[in-house]
Design an enzyme around this catalytic site. Sequence first.
Site, mmCIF file in Angstrom:
data_model
loop_
_atom_site.group_PDB
_atom_site.id
_atom_site.type_symbol
_atom_site.label_atom_id
_atom_site.label_comp_id
_atom_site.label_asym_id
_atom_site.label_seq_id
_atom_site.Cartn_x
_atom_site.Cartn_y
_atom_site.Cartn_z
ATOM 1 N N HIS A 135 1.061 -1.256 -0.136
ATOM 2 C CA HIS A 135 0.312 0.049 -0.147
ATOM 3 C C HIS A 135 0.933 1.463 0.019
ATOM 4 O O HIS A 135 0.487 1.916 -1.168
ATOM 5 C CB HIS A 135 -0.881 -0.350 1.494
ATOM 6 C CG HIS A 135 -0.875 1.438 1.580
ATOM 7 N ND1 HIS A 135 -2.940 1.925 0.343
ATOM 8 C CD2 HIS A 135 -1.514 2.089 2.258
ATOM 9 C CE1 HIS A 135 -3.367 2.705 1.167
ATOM 10 N NE2 HIS A 135 -2.519 3.729 2.350
ATOM 11 N N HIS A 140 1.848 4.907 -2.357
ATOM 12 C CA HIS A 140 1.926 6.869 -2.184
ATOM 13 C C HIS A 140 2.705 7.357 -2.488
ATOM 14 O O HIS A 140 3.113 8.001 -3.296
ATOM 15 C CB HIS A 140 1.614 6.369 -0.534
ATOM 16 C CG HIS A 140 0.736 6.742 0.037
ATOM 17 N ND1 HIS A 140 -0.080 7.344 0.296
ATOM 18 C CD2 HIS A 140 0.227 5.811 0.772
ATOM 19 C CE1 HIS A 140 -1.687 7.935 0.913
ATOM 20 N NE2 HIS A 140 -1.172 6.052 1.382
ATOM 21 N N GLU A 183 -6.256 9.023 -0.044
ATOM 22 C CA GLU A 183 -6.357 8.031 0.098
ATOM 23 C C GLU A 183 -7.036 7.803 -1.318
ATOM 24 O O GLU A 183 -6.991 6.470 -1.438
ATOM 25 C CB GLU A 183 -6.785 7.080 1.783
ATOM 26 C CG GLU A 183 -5.596 7.552 2.446
ATOM 27 C CD GLU A 183 -4.782 6.354 2.027
ATOM 28 O OE1 GLU A 183 -4.324 5.454 1.614
ATOM 29 O OE2 GLU A 183 -4.070 6.661 3.304
ATOM 30 N N SER A 202 -4.317 0.713 -4.555
ATOM 31 C CA SER A 202 -3.048 -0.463 -3.957
ATOM 32 C C SER A 202 -4.599 -1.982 -3.340
ATOM 33 O O SER A 202 -4.342 -2.635 -3.208
ATOM 34 C CB SER A 202 -2.439 -0.563 -2.805
ATOM 35 O OG SER A 202 -3.618 0.507 -1.870
HETATM 36 CO CO CO Z 1 -2.769 5.501 3.218
#
Ligand code: CO
Length: 296
Positions: A135, A140, A183, A202
């Site tokens: 993730h 990110h 997010e 993700s």
């Molecule tokens: Co995150």
Amino acid sequence: MQSAAQKVEHQLTDKGYVPVYTTRVIEQPWDSYTAEDHRTWAILFQRQRELLVGRAAQEFIDNQQRFGMSADAIPKFEDLNRVLRATTGWELIGVEGLLPELTFFEHLAARRFPVTWWIRKPEQLDYLSEPDLFHDLFGHVPLLLNPVFADYMQAYGAGGVKAAAIAPEALVNLTRLYWYTVEFGLIRTDQGLRIYGAGIVSSKGESIYSLESAAPNRIGFDLERVMRTRYRIDTFQKTYFVIDSYEQLMEATRPDFTPLYARLADQSSYAAGDVLADDQVFQRGSGEGWLTDGDV
Ligand code: CO
Ligand code: PHE
């Protein structure tokens, strides 16, 4: 001598699973990854890359390539950092799991992005309730190469340090902003809606659902609207907010939030699935499959 890296996850207590926080920054224990860990990375990387063509923002995919990320092996933070430092001045630091909020903000404000060093188990390919290496790195890190997004992340961190000193409610408002942008954000491009949120890219299921399902709302980004909206942590989102550009995000969040927090403190919040009269609605969700409770 450095002690061994720990893997810190949610722990089962008599109150259910509670997050465990750690502040330790560690060197990525790259040599300790097993063949199974590298295989997990490879499977997830390949699966998401195929799925994200035409779904993720193009800069997301381009930047993964600039980093040289591939399915071959779990990337070394050190290698990514050479590219990152030279481009936007950000740096990845290894962490064992969730950080306390204020610590997390302080790192972001200093252009340090905490990355969980461990990767999920093969039986957790589709869902994991907390961030792992896949993730954090896959989701990110790519946009940290985008100069505007990189500045937004730093400003967010500084804003978090400030909000923490104002009131717990201010942090609730700010966290919603992070949730619905960093997010779970969507971006409008000439080719159509694209994903830029790390929580979506993700996740196999949500990469499809966020763009293609008739169930969720897709609504134009509005700062106050977002900061008043509760969200889901255990299901796909009921609402996605759509930005036009990272510049829009940066400009909308540039003003001092102090008066905004004061105003928001007197206002009620919106449910995750609400659609308001003055929303810019790209899609009004059918609401199919929504659970009626559980917004946080
Ligand atoms: Co995150
Ligand atoms: N401008 C915000 C403040 O004064 C800081 C911030 C910037 C918050 C970007 C989030 C994102 O608090």
